[in-house]
Design a protein around this motif. Structure first.
Motif, PDB file in Angstrom:
ATOM      1  N   THR A  16      -4.712  11.124  -0.183  1.00 34.63           N
ATOM      2  CA  THR A  16      -3.459  10.424   0.121  1.00 34.63           C
ATOM      3  C   THR A  16      -3.661   8.923   0.129  1.00 34.63           C
ATOM      4  N   LEU A  17      -4.719   8.457   0.776  1.00 38.70           N
ATOM      5  CA  LEU A  17      -4.974   7.023   0.839  1.00 38.70           C
ATOM      6  C   LEU A  17      -5.310   6.458  -0.537  1.00 38.70           C
ATOM      7  N   ARG A  18      -6.074   7.227  -1.332  1.00 37.79           N
ATOM      8  CA  ARG A  18      -6.409   6.770  -2.679  1.00 37.79           C
ATOM      9  C   ARG A  18      -5.154   6.596  -3.522  1.00 37.79           C
ATOM     10  N   LYS A  19      -4.234   7.551  -3.429  1.00 40.38           N
ATOM     11  CA  LYS A  19      -2.991   7.455  -4.189  1.00 40.38           C
ATOM     12  C   LYS A  19      -2.180   6.244  -3.754  1.00 40.38           C
ATOM     13  N   GLU A  20      -2.156   5.960  -2.458  1.00 39.29           N
ATOM     14  CA  GLU A  20      -1.408   4.806  -1.959  1.00 39.29           C
ATOM     15  C   GLU A  20      -2.041   3.498  -2.430  1.00 39.29           C
ATOM     16  N   ILE A  21      -3.366   3.475  -2.539  1.00 35.39           N
ATOM     17  CA  ILE A  21      -4.033   2.294  -3.083  1.00 35.39           C
ATOM     18  C   ILE A  21      -3.683   2.127  -4.554  1.00 35.39           C
ATOM     19  N   VAL A  22      -3.741   3.229  -5.307  1.00 37.31           N
ATOM     20  CA  VAL A  22      -3.407   3.186  -6.736  1.00 37.31           C
ATOM     21  C   VAL A  22      -1.957   2.754  -6.940  1.00 37.31           C
ATOM     22  N   ASP A  23      -1.052   3.223  -6.083  1.00 38.87           N
ATOM     23  CA  ASP A  23       0.368   2.914  -6.219  1.00 38.87           C
ATOM     24  C   ASP A  23       0.731   1.528  -5.704  1.00 38.87           C
ATOM     25  N   GLY A  24      -0.238   0.822  -5.103  1.00 42.17           N
ATOM     26  CA  GLY A  24       0.032  -0.522  -4.618  1.00 42.17           C
ATOM     27  C   GLY A  24       0.580  -0.595  -3.214  1.00 42.17           C
ATOM     28  N   VAL A  25       0.623   0.526  -2.507  1.00 39.82           N
ATOM     29  CA  VAL A  25       1.038   0.478  -1.104  1.00 39.82           C
ATOM     30  C   VAL A  25       0.071  -0.399  -0.314  1.00 39.82           C
ATOM     31  N   TYR A  26      -1.205  -0.280  -0.649  1.00 42.17           N
ATOM     32  CA  TYR A  26      -2.234  -1.149  -0.083  1.00 42.17           C
ATOM     33  C   TYR A  26      -2.870  -1.923  -1.236  1.00 42.17           C
ATOM     34  N   PRO A  27      -2.374  -3.124  -1.549  1.00 35.55           N
ATOM     35  CA  PRO A  27      -2.926  -3.882  -2.676  1.00 35.55           C
ATOM     36  C   PRO A  27      -4.300  -4.449  -2.358  1.00 35.55           C
ATOM     37  N   VAL A  28      -4.974  -4.940  -3.389  1.00 34.43           N
ATOM     38  CA  VAL A  28      -6.284  -5.554  -3.210  1.00 34.43           C
ATOM     39  C   VAL A  28      -6.187  -6.692  -2.202  1.00 34.43           C
TER      40      VAL A  28
END
Length: 247
Positions: A16-28
């Motif tokens: 779930t967290l990986r998908k949110e990172i990929v989707d930009g919910v948590y940007p770099v």
């Protein structure tokens, strides 16, 4: 909760967290919620959250430091591909160092030429995503990239226009499968005139064609990738270690 159930839960949290990172919910550069907040959100133990964060660190998606929390980190970039891959997770970082520019995206029927290059079955239908990886700084084409995605997982195609990293984590995230084996073959070829022109190099120049097949834990090939690198723009390195207790 059994050990097996706990392990399954930490993979769900990581997915779930990986998908949110990929989707930009948590940007770099952004910070993930605290361990306590993640425990409350997912209704899991601190051990489960820590194991999920460890998985994200192993995938080079985040870094964790005392008193600073867990940060989403950028992927390393390079004007050439220098590969030192020792695990499947390392491919996450390897493929993300260059910008992927898609020039075609369609379902294709595997013909004799494609079957020979990819190992896929003649007459099968796969989602073909083709384009180039370019150096983010100079816009120089690094390699020709072709993805062939099992039609059972073809829905990931909807996400690719805003995604520049490797595709197999998207398949894992969307379908809850795990890629457990990647088989790789490297072949030397001479560049055709058309491909050489697009890669901005002389026709007939030597190149390396790398084919990877990604297999799930169920034994199903989820994706086949073919990368064609001009020889001057690719370097392969490998570190081998002796396993203790073995000759």
């Amino acid at each position: 909760m059994t050990t097996e159930a706990t392990e399954h839960r930490y993979l769900q949290v990581a997915r779930t967290l990986r998908k949110e990172i990929v989707d930009g919910v948590y940007p770099v550069g952004s910070q993930l919620p605290t361990e306590h907040e993640l425990c409350d959100r997912f209704e899991v133990s601190r051990y489960t959250v820590r194991e999920a964060l460890r998985r994200l660190r192993d995938d080079n998606l985040v870094s964790s430091r005392p008193r600073t929390g867990t940060l989403v980190v950028p992927r390393p970039s390079s004007s050439s591909y220098a590969q030192d891959v020792m695990s499947i997770d390392d491919l996450l970082a390897f493929a993300a160092g260059a910008q992927f520019e898609i020039d075609s995206h369609a379902m294709v029927t595997i013909d004799a030429e494609l079957a020979g290059r990819t190992g896929l079955g003649l007459g099968e239908q796969w989602l073909a995503v083709r384009g180039y990886r370019r150096d983010a700084g100079t816009n120089t084409p690094i390699c020709r990239t072709e993805y062939y995605i099992n039609r059972a997982f073809a829905a990931v195609g909807r996400m690719l226009q805003r995604h520049s990293g490797p595709i197999f984590p998207l398949i894992e995230d969307l379908y809850g499968v795990s890629i457990t084996e990647v088989h790789q073959e490297i072949t030397s070829i001479a560049l055709s005139a058309d491909l050489a022109e697009l890669l901005q190099i002389d026709a007939g120049a030597p190149a390396l064609q790398m084919q990877r097949s990604y297999t799930t834990s169920d034994g199903e090939v989820a994706q086949v990738t073919v990368n064609t690198h001009p020889a001057a723009r690719y370097r392969h390195s490998m570190t081998m270690r002796r396993v203790k207790g073995r000759p």
